[in-house]
Design a protein around this motif. Structure first.
Motif, PDB file in Angstrom:
ATOM      1  N   THR A  61       1.049  -2.702   6.164  1.00 51.73           N
ATOM      2  CA  THR A  61       0.755  -1.876   4.996  1.00 51.73           C
ATOM      3  C   THR A  61       0.445  -0.463   5.470  1.00 51.73           C
ATOM      4  O   THR A  61       0.292  -0.205   6.660  1.00 51.73           O
ATOM      5  CB  THR A  61      -0.470  -2.400   4.238  1.00 51.73           C
ATOM      6  OG1 THR A  61      -1.619  -2.222   5.065  1.00 51.73           O
ATOM      7  CG2 THR A  61      -0.322  -3.874   3.878  1.00 51.73           C
ATOM      8  N   TYR A  62       0.302   0.434   4.512  1.00 51.56           N
ATOM      9  CA  TYR A  62      -0.030   1.823   4.814  1.00 51.56           C
ATOM     10  C   TYR A  62      -1.319   1.898   5.634  1.00 51.56           C
ATOM     11  O   TYR A  62      -1.390   2.596   6.637  1.00 51.56           O
ATOM     12  CB  TYR A  62      -0.179   2.581   3.498  1.00 51.56           C
ATOM     13  CG  TYR A  62      -0.399   4.064   3.658  1.00 51.56           C
ATOM     14  CD1 TYR A  62       0.673   4.931   3.842  1.00 51.56           C
ATOM     15  CD2 TYR A  62      -1.678   4.602   3.608  1.00 51.56           C
ATOM     16  CE1 TYR A  62       0.475   6.291   3.979  1.00 51.56           C
ATOM     17  CE2 TYR A  62      -1.888   5.962   3.745  1.00 51.56           C
ATOM     18  CZ  TYR A  62      -0.810   6.808   3.924  1.00 51.56           C
ATOM     19  OH  TYR A  62      -1.023   8.150   4.065  1.00 51.56           O
ATOM     20  N   LEU A  63      -2.326   1.152   5.214  1.00 50.35           N
ATOM     21  CA  LEU A  63      -3.599   1.201   5.933  1.00 50.35           C
ATOM     22  C   LEU A  63      -3.466   0.620   7.335  1.00 50.35           C
ATOM     23  O   LEU A  63      -4.049   1.136   8.284  1.00 50.35           O
ATOM     24  CB  LEU A  63      -4.685   0.443   5.165  1.00 50.35           C
ATOM     25  CG  LEU A  63      -5.211   1.129   3.909  1.00 50.35           C
ATOM     26  CD1 LEU A  63      -6.307   0.281   3.274  1.00 50.35           C
ATOM     27  CD2 LEU A  63      -5.749   2.527   4.214  1.00 50.35           C
ATOM     28  N   GLY A 115      -3.791   9.406   1.050  1.00 50.95           N
ATOM     29  CA  GLY A 115      -2.799   9.879   2.022  1.00 50.95           C
ATOM     30  C   GLY A 115      -2.356  11.301   1.726  1.00 50.95           C
ATOM     31  O   GLY A 115      -2.700  11.887   0.698  1.00 50.95           O
ATOM     32  N   MET A 120      -4.617   5.580  -1.403  1.00 49.44           N
ATOM     33  CA  MET A 120      -4.803   5.516   0.045  1.00 49.44           C
ATOM     34  C   MET A 120      -5.399   6.813   0.568  1.00 49.44           C
ATOM     35  O   MET A 120      -5.654   6.937   1.763  1.00 49.44           O
ATOM     36  CB  MET A 120      -3.432   5.296   0.724  1.00 49.44           C
ATOM     37  CG  MET A 120      -2.779   3.990   0.360  1.00 49.44           C
ATOM     38  SD  MET A 120      -3.725   2.618   1.037  1.00 49.44           S
ATOM     39  CE  MET A 120      -3.467   1.393  -0.230  1.00 49.44           C
ATOM     40  N   GLY A 135       0.814  -1.219   0.000  1.00 46.60           N
ATOM     41  CA  GLY A 135       0.000   0.000   0.000  1.00 46.60           C
ATOM     42  C   GLY A 135       0.839   1.257   0.000  1.00 46.60           C
ATOM     43  O   GLY A 135       0.403   2.312   0.447  1.00 46.60           O
ATOM     44  N   VAL A 145       0.505   6.820  -2.517  1.00 45.00           N
ATOM     45  CA  VAL A 145      -0.470   6.924  -1.424  1.00 45.00           C
ATOM     46  C   VAL A 145      -1.328   8.173  -1.523  1.00 45.00           C
ATOM     47  O   VAL A 145      -2.412   8.227  -0.948  1.00 45.00           O
ATOM     48  CB  VAL A 145       0.192   6.856  -0.020  1.00 45.00           C
ATOM     49  CG1 VAL A 145       0.859   5.529   0.207  1.00 45.00           C
ATOM     50  CG2 VAL A 145       1.145   8.006   0.208  1.00 45.00           C
ATOM     51  N   TYR A 161      -2.304   3.267   9.712  1.00 49.65           N
ATOM     52  CA  TYR A 161      -3.333   4.234  10.129  1.00 49.65           C
ATOM     53  C   TYR A 161      -4.401   3.588  11.010  1.00 49.65           C
ATOM     54  O   TYR A 161      -4.953   4.237  11.894  1.00 49.65           O
ATOM     55  CB  TYR A 161      -3.912   4.961   8.908  1.00 49.65           C
ATOM     56  CG  TYR A 161      -3.022   6.114   8.535  1.00 49.65           C
ATOM     57  CD1 TYR A 161      -3.219   7.381   9.062  1.00 49.65           C
ATOM     58  CD2 TYR A 161      -1.899   5.913   7.731  1.00 49.65           C
ATOM     59  CE1 TYR A 161      -2.355   8.429   8.777  1.00 49.65           C
ATOM     60  CE2 TYR A 161      -1.029   6.948   7.435  1.00 49.65           C
ATOM     61  CZ  TYR A 161      -1.266   8.212   7.957  1.00 49.65           C
ATOM     62  OH  TYR A 161      -0.400   9.239   7.698  1.00 49.65           O
ATOM     63  N   LYS A 193      -8.793   7.191  -2.502  1.00 49.03           N
ATOM     64  CA  LYS A 193      -9.210   5.802  -2.311  1.00 49.03           C
ATOM     65  C   LYS A 193     -10.063   5.300  -3.470  1.00 49.03           C
ATOM     66  O   LYS A 193      -9.934   4.149  -3.898  1.00 49.03           O
ATOM     67  CB  LYS A 193      -9.986   5.667  -1.006  1.00 49.03           C
ATOM     68  CG  LYS A 193      -9.070   5.778   0.201  1.00 49.03           C
ATOM     69  CD  LYS A 193      -9.777   5.397   1.488  1.00 49.03           C
ATOM     70  CE  LYS A 193      -8.777   5.385   2.647  1.00 49.03           C
ATOM     71  NZ  LYS A 193      -9.254   5.988   3.857  1.00 49.03           N
TER      72      LYS A 193
END
Lengths: 388, 325, 258
Positions: free
Chosen positions: C186-188, A64, A62, A49, A53, C191, A57
């Protein structure tokens, strides 16, 4: 004003470092030596992921922040600027589509382009159109429902590796008001790869000539508004340049970290060279400049996040970061002495790779012109004419 | 009388395998004998197991004054709780001032738990033990990154696990006399049941500890192929420091040092190894040691017979040439 | 089934204050002890199969919170950080006591996992000592772990052999690096992790007395740190690389080593 990373960003930095320690750092010298990048890194990054980023979404990103994206870019750039440039190519075009594309463009293309596998490339430069990007001579003419493209692009990064190319070309006679961007997928008849170029900087990013001879692509491949491509490009550059700036910060940091290590290990006149004042002065300057460049880049990214205009701040960050990367990597080689000139230490590669930063995505000279124009509120030779 | 002064005597916990005392335990007897003589106390050895045969006598031949023997089928193979229980009870009853273990899987499982129950200090991976006679305090010397640290314990007994290979076993003297004390315990089977034991297969375990020549690689060498070539010219095998195996550049079975293997080849060539304490304990008893490193002050040179200050990736090819010639 | 994983933050690089001989922690980034990541990975795979809640327990300064967030991002549910000046300078015994005190306060802990050793001090003591304070069996050097009802079946990696043992729950297990490949969050995950709870408890919250923790609660202390003395007379070979190599090769040949 908050100058510290959030808790998430601290962890993100550690995780990306872990990724790079495993996937990038051990391979960086090999990419340079063989002039071949391993594109499987992109899929791995995507699986974590960590690819693009900042993409929303709904488009597979993401959602981000730009600072998060910058943290990722800096870590990758620290080990290999080449890897940072290459991995960014897997989301830049989708991002371009998002920023300048029409609603149809977004629906048709973003998901398709940004799938964690496909690589993009941007073909803008021509033999006689570099910094003066508006003088491109590659033409696209609409015939029925197809664009017919003719011309030759030069210095195309990711040449032969990209799954699709964004071509900056002429769609009308007006100098600034006749530029558009058209997407051409690889293996499209009429598009061939010409002469390749052997680089001293970021050697693993394949580069060279892309030739169009009556290359036909569907009408829907026009990205953004017809004939407004130049202006779109300028808007996009305000952000994209910052990612090269943070890559420059990354590579400079790499050079500093290697130098710190070397200065403590290498002994001359009976003590580590890091105990000599002249070496210390170099180390101090390197660290200071890196910090300043990073803060300038973050400031511009934060302005983007807040929806503020930051053309000047972007150019300042890009100018400063790329020039300090050059100075810092030069000093890193100097601190390493004779070892700095050997292929066994990475600083020579940092030094060569950093050289890209003050040339790519707008030279330092162009950045200075932009900054001065912003300061003097005078005619911006590039932008204002485009707005005509 | 201070509580501390009630503790007297040096104890060694002995391990055995295939009816033999393991080398690490014999080395403890060397160290323990020295300490006991210095303190003018008895050296006692603790031996647990089943069908121990002549092992108690052997321990006396190797220097024990007293051997406490606890023999029981439950103790045939080590599990934590019965061993822990017996040891704690014996220590409480006899109050030794020093208890030594070898740094083995058994020792490292047992010693911390015993120290915990007795609320006393335990040091790990000691490479030397000295006595501060004035304070009757054991100076426990352990690797501490590139340095050595002296650790002391303010409680009694003073417990330490000792790195194997730091000293030689004592000379066996079958005329030595000593006392064997058989201790009866009501032993409960532990809370852990052993269900299967299988020998490691060859491919899992590179037996670098049996090689005559080791070319060991540290962070200063970027290209493993050079080391491989040197090893093949010398008919040796590759070894590595922890950072190298952790980076996955060589298998873990080649790791030399505190957490890896202890090796004593006839020839050890350290390539780009700075010589962190944790590594040195694993190779310092090699026959001839050659060190190649860019940093003249690297600690590796302190344990080497031959030192070359230079870039290992340049030195190796030249050395290969000379060896072939 | 609730699982606790004991986590230690270790400095990313080892630097020594050469005059004081102490480990420099200031300004050096802390990361999760590598082996503890394997323990977290094991906890997460066990949770995926058997359910339950994973709690990370650690002791250290406030910035350990970031390290714990990393662990939470790997899949743990909550974290507890014992954060108090009086806990500083603890040896393994005092550390184990504080960790065990926290674990006793948590509900229905069936399994405690630890890395085999830490990258900074590497004593391997804390696991067995926590087990002792909790009064539960310890299974060390585990390379494979299965949960079968109210029992565990663990494969221990010893010197020349593997030993498979069974123990009843609750139990404490220390894992070796080879047990698994820790996942990278992961990035998610990162968070999501920051929304999970990290409880900071001080000694008083835990009812820990000053003489049970930190330096006062530690029976061992370091009295001296020193550079190792030369054990051999090192012959430094000087000259051109060719001269050095041939003289070394000759010496090795004459000693019969080649």
């Amino acid at each position: 004003m908050d100058f510290s990373y959030t808790k998430e960003q601290e962890v993100l930095k550690n995780v990306v470092r872990e990724f790079c320690d495993k996937e990038v750092a051990p391979r960086a010298a090999e990419f340079d030596r063989t002039a071949e990048f391993d594109y499987s890194i992109i899929e791995k990054l995507s699986k974590q992921g960590l690819l693009g980023v900042i993409m929303p979404k709904e488009y597979g990103g993401m959602g981000g922040s730009h600072v998060d994206q910058a943290i990722i870019c800096e870590e990758i750039g620290r080990d290999s600027l080449t890897a940072m440039v290459a991995t960014n190519m897997a989301w830049y075009m989708a991002y371009e589509c998002l920023v300048v594309g029409t609603e149809e463009n977004k629906k048709r293309w973003i998901r398709y382009l940004f799938d964690g596998k496909k690589m993009g490339a941007h073909a803008g430069t021509e033999a006689d159109a570099g910094t003066d990007a508006a003088s491109v001579r590659t033409w696209a003419k609409l015939e029925g429902d197809e664009w017919v493209i003719n011309g030759t692009k030069w210095f195309v990064s990711n040449l032969g590796k990209a799954d699709f190319y964004f071509i900056t070309l002429r769609t009308a006679d007006s100098r600034y008001g006749g530029i558009s961007t058209i997407l051409v997928e690889k293996d499209t008849p009429g598009m061939t790869i010409g002469r390749r170029v052997d680089l001293i900087s970021n050697r693993a990013i394949s580069n060279g000539e892309l030739i169009f001879e009556n290359c036909r692509v569907p009408r829907e491949n026009l990205i953004g508004r017809l004939n407004k491509g130049f202006l779109d490009m300028m808007v996009l550059y305000d952000v994209i340049r910052l990612y090269l700036a943070i890559g420059a910060v990354g590579i400079a940091r790499g050079a500093l970290e290697e130098s710190l290590k070397f200065a403590q290990e290498r002994r001359q006149f009976g003590k580590p060279v890091g105990e000599f004042q002249m070496i210390r002065a170099m180390l101090a300057d390197m660290a200071t400049e890196i910090d300043a460049a990073r803060l300038m880049t973050y400031r511009a990214l934060d302005m983007e996040e807040k929806g503020l205009r930051h053309t000047k701040e972007t150019s300042m960050a890009k100018l400063y970061a790329s020039e300090i990367a050059d100075r810092v990597t030069y000093k890193a080689v100097q601190i390493h002495g004779g070892y700095g000139l050997t292929m066994e230490f990475p600083v020579q590669r940092y030094w060569r790779d950093a050289r890209l930063c003050s040339i790519g995505e707008g030279t330092s000279e162009i950045q200075r012109l932009i900054i001065a124009a912003e300061l003097l509120k005078s005619q911006n030779i590039v932008l204002d004419s485009a707005l005509d | 009388m201070k509580e501390m002064d009630r503790y007297r005597g040096v104890w060694v916990f002995a391990e055995w395998k295939d009816s033999q005392v393991i080398k690490g335990s014999l080395e403890l007897l060397s160290l323990g004998r020295g300490l006991a003589d210095e303190l003018q106390v008895e050296l006692s050895v603790l031996l647990m197991g089943d069908r121990l045969g002549g092992i108690p006598e052997e321990l006396i031949y190797y220097g024990a004054d007293v051997v406490y023997v606890i023999e029981n089928p439950i103790l045939e193979r080590y599990t934590t709780s019965p061993y822990h229980r017996i040891l704690c009870d014996l220590i409480r009853e006899n109050k030794p001032e020093i208890v030594l273990f070898s740094t083995t899987h058994l020792g490292m499982d047992l010693a911390p738990r015993v120290a915990c129950e007795l609320k006393t200090g335990l040091s790990a991976h000691c490479v030397d033990l000295k006595m501060d006679k004035e304070n009757r305090q054991l100076l426990q010397i352990c690797p501490y990154f590139d340095y050595m640290a002296t650790i002391v314990t303010d409680t009694r007994p003073q417990m330490a696990t000792v790195q194997p290979g730091i000293t030689s076993p004592p000379r066996r003297d079958d005329s030595r006399q000593g006392k064997t004390v058989r201790v009866e315990f009501k032993i409960e089977p532990g809370d852990i049941k052993i269900v299967e034991v299988e020998a490691k297969k060859e491919e899992d375990t590179e037996k670098i500890e049996e090689a005559d020549v080791i070319v060991a690689v540290g962070r200063g060498l970027k290209d493993m192929r050079l080391a491989e070539e040197l090893a093949s010219v010398l008919g040796g095998v590759l070894g590595a420091t922890q950072p190298i195996t952790e980076a996955g550049l060589l298998q873990e079975s080649r790791m030399i040092g505190q957490t890896g293997k202890i090796v004593q080849p006839k020839l050890y060539i350290a390539c780009g190894i700075s010589g962190a304490g944790q590594h040195i304990v694993g190779m310092q008893n090699s026959g001839t040691i050659v060190a190649i490193n860019t940093d003249e002050k690297a600690p590796i040179f302190k344990v080497a017979d031959y030192g070359i200050v230079g870039d290992v990736s340049k030195v190796i090819p030249a050395l290969i040439e000379s060896l072939k010639g | 089934m609730n699982i606790v994983v004991c986590v230690k933050q270790v400095p990313q690089e080892i630097r020594i204050n050469k005059t004081k001989g102490t480990l420099i922690r200031d300004g050096i980034k802390g990361v999760i002890n590598p082996c503890d990541k394997n323990a977290i990975e094991l906890a997460v795979t066990l949770k995926e199969k058997h359910g339950g809640k994973i709690t990370l327990v650690s002791m250290g300064p406030k910035d350990v919170e970031n390290t714990l967030t990393h662990g939470l991002a790997m899949g743990a549910d909550q974290a507890v950080l014992i954060c108090d000046r009086v806990c500083a300078g603890a040896d393994t015994l005092a550390t184990a006591f504080a960790l065990a005190t926290v674990i006793k306060k948590l509900d229905d802990v069936q399994l405690v996992l630890c890395g085999k050793e830490t990258a900074d001090s590497g004593t391997q003591h804390v696991g067995p000592q926590v087990a002792h304070y909790l009064g539960i069996p310890q299974v060390t050097y585990v390379v494979n772990l299965l949960i079968e009802g109210s029992k565990i079946r663990a494969k221990r990696q010893l010197k020349d052999e593997y030993e498979t043992v069974e123990a009843g729950l609750p139990a404490l297990v220390t894992v070796v690096k080879g047990i698994n490949e820790p996942r990278m969050p992961t990035y998610l995950d990162i968070y999501e992790a920051s929304k999970k709870d990290t409880h900071k408890w001080c000694a008083e919250d835990l009812g820990l007395k000053e003489d049970e923790v930190g330096i006062q609660g530690s029976p061992t202390r370091i009295t001296k740190v020193f550079a190792p003395e030369a054990k051999r007379e090192c012959k430094m070979l000087r000259g051109s690389i060719e001269d050095i190599s041939s003289s070394l090769a000759n010496d090795l040949k004459s000693k019969g080593l080649v």
